[in-house]
Design a protein around this motif. Structure first.
Motif, PDB file in Angstrom:
ATOM      1  N   ARG A 133       0.839  -1.203   0.000  1.00  0.00           N
ATOM      2  CA  ARG A 133       0.000   0.000   0.000  1.00  0.00           C
ATOM      3  C   ARG A 133       0.874   1.253   0.000  1.00  0.00           C
ATOM      4  O   ARG A 133       0.603   2.229  -0.700  1.00  0.00           O
ATOM      5  CB  ARG A 133      -0.914  -0.012   1.226  1.00  0.00           C
ATOM      6  CG  ARG A 133      -2.225   0.731   1.000  1.00  0.00           C
ATOM      7  CD  ARG A 133      -3.104   0.755   2.228  1.00  0.00           C
ATOM      8  NE  ARG A 133      -2.963  -0.421   3.067  1.00  0.00           N
ATOM      9  CZ  ARG A 133      -3.216  -0.423   4.368  1.00  0.00           C
ATOM     10  NH1 ARG A 133      -3.611   0.693   4.972  1.00  0.00           N
ATOM     11  NH2 ARG A 133      -3.089  -1.524   5.082  1.00  0.00           N
TER      12      ARG A 133
ATOM     13  N   ASN B 252      -5.772   2.465  -9.459  1.00  0.00           N
ATOM     14  CA  ASN B 252      -5.345   1.224  -8.810  1.00  0.00           C
ATOM     15  C   ASN B 252      -5.623   1.258  -7.311  1.00  0.00           C
ATOM     16  O   ASN B 252      -6.036   0.259  -6.713  1.00  0.00           O
ATOM     17  CB  ASN B 252      -3.858   0.992  -9.066  1.00  0.00           C
ATOM     18  CG  ASN B 252      -3.340  -0.239  -8.341  1.00  0.00           C
ATOM     19  OD1 ASN B 252      -3.758  -1.358  -8.604  1.00  0.00           O
ATOM     20  ND2 ASN B 252      -2.424  -0.030  -7.403  1.00  0.00           N
TER      21      ASN B 252
ATOM     22  N   PHE C   4      -9.683   1.052  -7.148  1.00  0.00           N
ATOM     23  CA  PHE C   4     -10.380  -0.094  -7.750  1.00  0.00           C
ATOM     24  C   PHE C   4      -9.510  -1.329  -7.934  1.00  0.00           C
ATOM     25  O   PHE C   4     -10.027  -2.398  -8.271  1.00  0.00           O
ATOM     26  CB  PHE C   4     -10.942   0.296  -9.125  1.00  0.00           C
ATOM     27  CG  PHE C   4     -11.895   1.452  -9.082  1.00  0.00           C
ATOM     28  CD1 PHE C   4     -13.164   1.301  -8.543  1.00  0.00           C
ATOM     29  CD2 PHE C   4     -11.528   2.694  -9.572  1.00  0.00           C
ATOM     30  CE1 PHE C   4     -14.052   2.366  -8.500  1.00  0.00           C
ATOM     31  CE2 PHE C   4     -12.398   3.766  -9.535  1.00  0.00           C
ATOM     32  CZ  PHE C   4     -13.672   3.598  -8.995  1.00  0.00           C
ATOM     33  N   GLY C   5      -8.210  -1.202  -7.732  1.00  0.00           N
ATOM     34  CA  GLY C   5      -7.309  -2.299  -8.097  1.00  0.00           C
ATOM     35  C   GLY C   5      -7.007  -3.295  -7.002  1.00  0.00           C
ATOM     36  O   GLY C   5      -6.143  -4.150  -7.171  1.00  0.00           O
ATOM     37  N   LYS C   6      -7.704  -3.206  -5.875  1.00  0.00           N
ATOM     38  CA  LYS C   6      -7.385  -4.093  -4.747  1.00  0.00           C
ATOM     39  C   LYS C   6      -7.664  -5.559  -5.064  1.00  0.00           C
ATOM     40  O   LYS C   6      -7.059  -6.450  -4.482  1.00  0.00           O
ATOM     41  CB  LYS C   6      -8.181  -3.659  -3.501  1.00  0.00           C
ATOM     42  CG  LYS C   6      -7.728  -2.308  -2.961  1.00  0.00           C
ATOM     43  CD  LYS C   6      -8.561  -1.867  -1.768  1.00  0.00           C
ATOM     44  CE  LYS C   6      -8.131  -0.476  -1.286  1.00  0.00           C
ATOM     45  NZ  LYS C   6      -8.963   0.007  -0.172  1.00  0.00           N
ATOM     46  N   SER C   7      -8.576  -5.799  -5.991  1.00  0.00           N
ATOM     47  CA  SER C   7      -8.897  -7.181  -6.344  1.00  0.00           C
ATOM     48  C   SER C   7      -7.902  -7.775  -7.332  1.00  0.00           C
ATOM     49  O   SER C   7      -7.891  -8.983  -7.569  1.00  0.00           O
ATOM     50  CB  SER C   7     -10.307  -7.264  -6.941  1.00  0.00           C
ATOM     51  OG  SER C   7     -10.388  -6.463  -8.105  1.00  0.00           O
ATOM     52  N   LEU C   8      -7.053  -6.930  -7.929  1.00  0.00           N
ATOM     53  CA  LEU C   8      -6.064  -7.411  -8.893  1.00  0.00           C
ATOM     54  C   LEU C   8      -4.790  -7.822  -8.168  1.00  0.00           C
ATOM     55  O   LEU C   8      -4.263  -7.081  -7.337  1.00  0.00           O
ATOM     56  CB  LEU C   8      -5.729  -6.321  -9.917  1.00  0.00           C
ATOM     57  CG  LEU C   8      -6.762  -6.030 -11.009  1.00  0.00           C
ATOM     58  CD1 LEU C   8      -6.267  -4.892 -11.881  1.00  0.00           C
ATOM     59  CD2 LEU C   8      -7.018  -7.267 -11.869  1.00  0.00           C
ATOM     60  N   SER C   9      -4.271  -8.988  -8.496  1.00  0.00           N
ATOM     61  CA  SER C   9      -3.006  -9.440  -7.912  1.00  0.00           C
ATOM     62  C   SER C   9      -1.854  -8.699  -8.574  1.00  0.00           C
ATOM     63  O   SER C   9      -2.002  -8.174  -9.690  1.00  0.00           O
ATOM     64  CB  SER C   9      -2.842 -10.946  -8.135  1.00  0.00           C
ATOM     65  OG  SER C   9      -2.672 -11.211  -9.527  1.00  0.00           O
TER      66      SER C   9
ATOM     67  N   TYR D 115       5.296  -9.927  -3.418  1.00  0.00           N
ATOM     68  CA  TYR D 115       4.238 -10.940  -3.532  1.00  0.00           C
ATOM     69  C   TYR D 115       4.816 -12.320  -3.850  1.00  0.00           C
ATOM     70  O   TYR D 115       4.394 -13.328  -3.272  1.00  0.00           O
ATOM     71  CB  TYR D 115       3.269 -10.501  -4.638  1.00  0.00           C
ATOM     72  CG  TYR D 115       2.194 -11.501  -4.989  1.00  0.00           C
ATOM     73  CD1 TYR D 115       1.018 -11.596  -4.247  1.00  0.00           C
ATOM     74  CD2 TYR D 115       2.347 -12.349  -6.096  1.00  0.00           C
ATOM     75  CE1 TYR D 115       0.027 -12.501  -4.586  1.00  0.00           C
ATOM     76  CE2 TYR D 115       1.357 -13.262  -6.440  1.00  0.00           C
ATOM     77  CZ  TYR D 115       0.207 -13.336  -5.679  1.00  0.00           C
ATOM     78  OH  TYR D 115      -0.768 -14.239  -6.012  1.00  0.00           O
TER      79      TYR D 115
END
Length: 401
Positions: free
Chosen positions: A134, A269, A272-277, A330
Motif C-alpha cells: 500500500r 489502482n 479499484f485495483g485491490k482485487s487485482l493481484s 508478492y
C-alpha cells in the motif's frame, strides 16, 4: 492484534526525494542532451550512447547495492546516494572533456540506483512489510509528478542557463533537500527499532514455493527487462521524438501528460485495483504501454493520437512502477527483499540500458514509425512473460492447496 498503519511521514518524504531524484537524474537528460552534444562537440547519438553505457554499468551495480541495503539499511544507502548524486552532478557540470563527462554520467547512474524506487521500496518494506504494498502505491502516486514537473522546468531553464548551470542547481537540490530527508528517515528507522526492542517484526511470505523461486526469478526478470526496454526507449526520446514528427512546441505539453497519466493510473489502482493481484497488474501495465506505442506508430503527427500515446504509456508506466515494488514482495516475500530486487533491477537495467541508443539509431535508419512498431513488438514479448509469471503463481498455489 495491533493495527499497522502506513508511515505517512516516511512516504511523503520519500515522495519528495523521488520527484527530485527522477527529475534531476533521469527525466531532464533528454531535454539537456542537445546542449551537451553541442557544448562537447559530439553528436546527439554519442551523448545517448554514453547514457546507455551508464545505464548498463548502473544496472550491474544494482545487486551490490541491494545486498548492502539488506545489510546496513536502505535509508542509509539512500543518504549516501544523495551525497554521491550531488557530487556527480557537479562533476558533470565541471567536466572539461568528453572522457570526464562520460565518467561522471556513469557515476550518476550508479548513484541513481541508490536513491530511486529500488531503494525507496526497500525502505518501505524494511519499515512495515505488511503495509509495504500500500505504501508503494502511495509513494508512486507522488513520484509520478517527476516528469510533469521536471520536463517543463528543464525546458524553460535551457532558455536562461547552460546545461552545466542547470546541473549545478540540480546538485544543490540533491544535497540540500534529498540528503537531509534520507538522513531523517534513517534516524527515525533506528529510533523505531530501539523502541520495538525484541518484538518480532511482521514478515510477508512469498506466493512461490521454494522450488519454484528460481524459475520465477528468471521469468519475472525477463518480463520486467522487456517491458523496461520499451519504456526506457520512449522516455529517453519522448519530447524530442514528438517534436521530430511535426508536433513542434506542443511536444513538451503532450509529453507532460505522461506524468498525470501515471498518477491517474495509480489513483485508479488505489481505489479499484485491490482485487487485482500484482502479476495481473504487471500484465495490464505492459499491455497499456504497448498499445500507446502502437497508437503513435500508426497515427504519426495526428494530435489526438499523440495525446493518446502519452496517456497510455503514462498509465502503463504508473502501474509498472507499483509492480516493480509489489510483485517481488508478492512472489518472494520480505526476507532479503533488497538483494532480490537488486538482482531483478540488474537484469532490467542491463537490457534497458541499450534502449536510448538503439532506439535513436532505429529512428535514424528505419524512421520513427517503424522504430516504434519494433519497440512495441519487444513490449508484446514482455506481456507474454508476465502471463507466464501469473501462470506460475497459479500453479504454485494449486500445489500448495
Amino acid at each position: 492484534m495491533h493495527t499497522i498503519k502506513v508511515p505517512a511521514g516516511i512516504v511523503s518524504a520519500l515522495g519528495v526525494t523521488q520527484i527530485i531524484g527522477y527529475g534531476t537524474l533521469y527525466y531532464s537528460f533528454s531535454i539537456l542532451a542537445p546542449g551537451m552534444a553541442k557544448d562537447l562537440s559530439i553528436s546527439l547519438e554519442q551523448v545517448f550512447a554514453v547514457f546507455s553505457v551508464s545505464l548498463f554499468i548502473g544496472g550491474l551495480t544494482a545487486p551490490f547495492i541491494g545486498r548492502h541495503m539488506d545489510r546496513v539499511g536502505a535509508a542509509a544507502v539512500m543518504t549516501i546516494g544523495s551525497a554521491l548524486s550531488s557530487i556527480t552532478l557537479a562533476l558533470c557540470a565541471w567536466s572539461p572533456s568528453v572522457a570526464i563527462f562520460a565518467f561522471a554520467i556513469v557515476l550518476l547512474e550508479v548513484s541513481s540506483g541508490m536513491v530511486q524506487y529500488q531503494a525507496a521500496f526497500a525502505t518501505l518494506v524494511e519499515r512495515e512489510p505488511r503495509t509495504a504494498s500500500r505504501s508503494i502505491t502511495y509513494l508512486t502516486l507522488i513520484g509520478g509528478f517527476a516528469s510533469t514537473i521536471f520536463w517543463p522546468i528543464a525546458a524553460v531553464l535551457t532558455g536562461y542557463l547552460s546545461w552545466r548551470e542547470i546541473y549545478l542547481a540540480f546538485a544543490a537540490l540533491n544535497l540540500l533537500v534529498c540528503m537531509p530527508l534520507h538522513y531523517w528517515i534513517m534516524r527515525s528507522r533506528r529510533a523505531s527499532s530501539k523502541l520495538e526492542g525484541a518484538r518480532t517484526r511482521d514478515v510477508v511470505i512469498g506466493a512461490l514455493e521454494p522450488e519454484a523461486r528460481r524459475r520465477g526469478m528468471v521469468l519475472v526478470s525477463c518480463a520486467f527487462s522487456l517491458s523496461g526496454f520499451t519504456l526506457a526507449a520512449i522516455l529517453a526520446h519522448m519530447v524530442p521524438m514528438l517534436g521530430a514528427i511535426g508536433l513542434g512546441s506542443a511536444a513538451v505539453v503532450i509529453g507532460s501528460l505522461f506524468g498525470p497519466a501515471q498518477v491517474m493510473s495509480r489513483l485508479i489502482n488505489m481505489v479499484f485495483g485491490k482485487s487485482l493481484s500484482p502479476p495481473a497488474l504487471a500484465i495490464v501495465s505492459a499491455t497499456l504501454m504497448v498499445l500507446g506505442v502502437i497508437i503513435l506508430g500508426v497515427s504519426g503527427n495526428w494530435l489526438p493520437g499523440a495525446v493518446a500515446f502519452a496517456v497510455f504509456v503514462g498509465l502503463g508506466s504508473g502501474i509498472n512502477s507499483i509492480a516493480q515494488g509489489s510483485l517481488p514482495l508478492y512472489l518472494f516475500g520480505s526476507a532479503g527483499y533488497g538483494a532480490i530486487t537488486g538482482k531483478m533491477a540488474a537484469a532490467r537495467l542491463a537490457v534497458g540500458a541499450a534502449a536510448p541508443f538503439v532506439f535513436a539509431t532505429a529512428m535514424e535508419n528505419l524512421g520513427i514509425a517503424m522504430a516504434l512498431l519494433v519497440n512495441a513488438s519487444l513490449g508484446a514479448l514482455g506481456i507474454a512473460a508476465f502471463m507466464a509469471v501469473a501462470a506460475s503463481t497459479r500453479s504454485s498455489t494449486k500445489a500448495g492447496d
